[in-house]
Scaffold this active site. Structure first.
Site, PDB file in Angstrom:
ATOM      1  N   HIS A 441      -2.066   8.772  -7.056  1.00 14.07           N
ATOM      2  CA  HIS A 441      -3.488   8.361  -7.736  1.00 14.07           C
ATOM      3  C   HIS A 441      -4.824   8.670  -6.819  1.00 14.07           C
ATOM      4  CE1 HIS A 441      -4.333   4.506  -5.579  1.00 14.07           C
ATOM      5  NE2 HIS A 441      -2.668   4.643  -5.461  1.00 14.07           N
ATOM      6  N   CYS A 460       2.041   3.072  -3.060  1.00 15.43           N
ATOM      7  CA  CYS A 460       1.891   4.317  -3.794  1.00 15.43           C
ATOM      8  C   CYS A 460       0.858   5.235  -2.977  1.00 15.43           C
ATOM      9  CB  CYS A 460       1.090   3.819  -4.922  1.00 15.43           C
ATOM     10  SG  CYS A 460       1.788   2.979  -6.394  1.00 15.43           S
TER      11      CYS A 460
END
Length: 541
Positions: A441, A460
Site C-alpha cells: 500500500h 504490511c
C-alpha cells in the site's frame, strides 16, 4: 609386460568360460548372478519411495552401482557440494568406496549387492533433492511459512544417463536453480572461503569516537587493508592502486578515495551512506569472514527454496533488503523502496496473486494494532481519535460518540479511518489473498523511505511510488483504468485486475545487487541462526 602379454590370453579364456557357463545356466533355467541381483533389487524397490522406484524404472531395472569407477566418481562429486553451501559429509562420500568393496566381495550375496545399489541411489537422489529444493524444510523452522516450493520434477532418465557416463556434475547442474543470482552466491561463497584461507581480514579496534573524513589516525591503515581484501577499495593495503602511482597523501590520512570506498561498503551493508566510520559501520567491518560465509550458505538454501518455477511476470518483495521489484511481461523491471514490519510484527514470507486494488481506501484498525497501539493512546488523550480522523463504530457499523465509550472496557468497537491524505494506507492498496491480512500500500509517511533500514510497519508493506506500480499492473493485465483519475475522484472503490499478478514475499539477508556484488543485510527478524543450525544438523537416516 608379462601382464600385458602372458596373462591376457588366460583372462580372455576365463571370461569366455564364465560367459559360456552363465549362458548354459540360463538355458537350463538356473538363475544367473545377474538374474539373482535383479530379483533382489526388485524386491528391495518394492519397499522404497516413489522417486527411487522411478529412477530404476528409467534404467529398466538395471543396477547402477556395480562398477568401482562409477562409485568413486560419485564420491568425488559429493565432496564438491560444499560449493553450494551444503555439507558433503551428510552424504558420506568417504565410506562409499569401502561399502562398495564390501558389497561386491567374493562371498557377498546378491541381496547385499542390491542393498548397496539401492542405498547409493538413495544417496544420489537425496543430494539432488537438496540441491534442487533445499536440505531444510522451511515449514520446520518457520511455522508461518506460506511459499510453496515449486521445483520441477527431476529428469530421472537424464540422471540415469549421467550416472552411466559418470558425469555427476552434469546431474548436479540439472538440479540447481538455473538463476544468475544463485550462481553469483556460489561464486561469492568460493571467494569468501578463499579470503578465510588467507587469514581473513583485520579487526578494527574499539573507538569511542567516529572516524571522519580528513582525519589522521592509525585505524586508517587497518581500514585500507580491510577494504582492499574485500575488494571495496581499488587500492592495495599500502595505499597503491594497481597500475597507478602511489598516493601522495599520508597513508594514515582518511582521504577522499578511502571515503568513497567506505561509502560503497556502507551501501552494500544497508548502512547510512555518509562516509563516517561510526559504531554501526565499525561493527559491520568487524563481522568475521566465517560469519559472512555462513550468511551466504544460509541464503543459498533460501535460493533453493524460491528460485524454481518463477513466472515470467511477477512482483517480488525482498523483505530484509527493503526493496520491491516488478518483473513486467515486456522484460522491464520496475524497482522501488519499501517499508516492512517491525521485528515484533514481522512481514511474513508467502506466495499469492494480486487480485484487485482499492482506490482511496478507508482503514479499519486491526485488532492487534487497536489493542497494543491505539487504545493506550486514546486512554491518554481522547483527542487522538480526531487527530487521526478515526471514526468509532459499533459491530453493526453504527456511528458512536467517542465520549460515550468506556475506553478501558470498549467491547467490540471498531475504529475506522476515513479515506484521505492522512489515511494510513495512502491512496491505493494492492490486495492478495493470505492468512496474515497483509498487503502492499501507499503511505503518508514518505520520509521513512529515505532511511536505509526500514522496518517500521505493523506487517504490511508500504511501497514508494505505488501509484506508478498500480498503473503498470493495470496496463500489463489489460485492465482499463487510470490510477490518477480514480484517485482524483475521491471515491473508495475496488478495481479487479483482468488477470491476477503473482506476488512473492521473501526474506534474504544476502543477495546480489544489479551489479552482481553481494549486499549483506541485517538479519532484522533473527531468522539466520535457526536456518544455519538446521542446515548444519546431521540428516536423520
Amino acid at each position: 609386460m608379462f601382464w600385458a602379454t602372458g596373462w591376457k590370453p588366460i583372462v580372455l579364456a576365463a571370461a569366455m568360460l564364465l560367459a559360456s557357463a552363465s549362458s548354459a545356466l540360463a538355458e537350463e533355467g538356473v538363475p544367473t548372478p545377474g538374474d539373482l541381483l535383479a530379483e533382489r533389487l526388485d524386491e528391495r524397490l518394492g519397499e522404497q519411495e516413489v522417486a527411487l522406484q522411478a529412477f530404476y524404472a528409467a534404467r529398466d531395472g538395471r543396477p547402477a552401482w556395480q562398477e568401482t569407477a562409477t562409485v568413486a566418481a560419485l564420491a568425488n562429486a559429493l565432496r564438491t557440494l560444499d560449493a553450494d553451501g551444503l555439507t558433503p559429509q551428510d552424504y558420506r562420500p568417504d565410506t562409499l568406496v569401502a561399502a562398495h568393496r564390501q558389497a561386491l566381495a567374493e562371498q557377498s550375496s546378491p541381496a547385499a549387492r542390491a542393498r548397496f545399489d539401492v542405498q547409493t541411489s538413495q544417496t544420489l537422489l537425496t543430494a539432488l533433492r537438496h540441491l534442487q529444493r533445499g536440505k531444510v524444510d522451511p515449514y520446520r523452522i518457520d511455522p508461518g511459512w506460506e511459499v510453496p516450493i515449486e521445483a520441477p520434477p527431476l529428469d530421472l532418465a537424464a540422471i540415469s544417463q549421467a550416472v552411466d557416463a559418470r558425469r555427476f556434475e552434469q546431474a548436479f547442474a540439472s538440479a540447481r536453480p538455473s538463476s544468475a543470482s544463485y550462481e553469483r552466491l556460489r561464486a561469492s561463497l568460493a571467494r569468501y572461503r578463499h579470503i578465510a584461507r588467507q587469514g581473513g581480514w583485520p579487526m578494527m579496534p574499539p573507538r569511542s569516537q567516529s572516524l571522519r573524513p580528513g582525519e589522521l589516525h592509525d585505524d586508517v591503515l587497518l581500514l585500507r587493508e580491510r577494504l582492499a581484501i574485500l575488494g571495496e577499495l581499488e587500492v592495495m593495503a599500502a595505499g597503491v592502486s594497481a597500475g597507478v602511482e602511489p598516493q601522495a597523501t599520508e597513508p594514515r590520512r582518511y582521504d577522499e578515495r578511502l571515503v568513497a570506498a567506505v561509502e560503497r561498503f556502507q551501501q552494500r551493508h544497508l548502512l547510512e551512506v555518509d562516509g563516517i566510520v561510526g559504531p554501526r559501520t565499525r561493527a559491520a567491518l568487524n563481522v568475521p569472514v566465517v560469519t559472512r560465509i555462513d550468511q551466504i550458505r544460509v541464503n543459498l538454501e533460501r535460493a533453493r527454496w524460491l528460485l524454481h518455477g518463477l513466472p515470467d511476470s511477477f512482483v517480488l518483495v525482498d523483505i530484509a533488503g527493503y526493496r520491491i521489484r516488478y518483473f513486467r511481461p515486456d522484460g522491464d523491471v520496475w524497482r522501488s523502496r519499501i517499508v516492512v514490519g517491525r521485528p515484533y510484527r514481522r512481514t511474513p514470507s508467502l506466495r499469492s496473486s494480486i487480485s484487485h486494488l482499492t482506490i482511496n481506501p478507508t482503514w479499519t484498525v486491526p485488532p492487534t494494532i487497536l489493542r497494543e497501539d491505539v487504545l493506550p493512546r486514546v486512554r491518554r488523550n481522547l483527542g487522538y481519535l480526531w487527530q487521526q480522523d478515526l471514526m468509532v463504530l459499533s459491530p453493526s457499523g453504527r456511528r458512536l460518540d467517542p465520549r460515550d465509550v468506556d475506553w478501558w472496557r470498549p467491547g467490540n468497537v471498531i475504529l475506522r479511518q476515513r479515506a484521505g491524505p492522512r489515511n494510513a494506507l495512502g491512496r491505493v492498496v494492492l490486495r492478495f489473498p493470505n492468512d496474515h491480512l497483509v498487503y502492499l500500500h501507499d503511505t503518508p509517511a514518505q520520509a521513512l523511505f529515505a532511511r536505509e533500514q526500514r522496518a517500521f510497519s505493523s506487517g504490511c508493506i508500504r511501497v514508494q511510488g505505488v501509484l506508478e506500480l498500480a498503473q503498470h499492473l493495470f496496463d500489463d493485465t489489460g485492465t482499463e483504468a487510470e490510477v490518477s483519475t480514480l484517485v482524483a475522484a475521491g471515491r473508495t472503490r475496488n478495481v479487479h485486475l483482468e488477470r491476477p499478478v503473482p506476488v512473492i514475499l521473501h526474506y534474504w539477508t544476502v543477495h546480489p545487487d544489479e551489479e552482481g556484488r553481494l549486499v549483506f543485510r541485517p538479519d532484522v527478524y533473527q531468522r539466520d541462526a535457526a536456518l544455519l543450525e538446521a542446515l548444519d544438523a546431521s540428516p536423520t537416516r
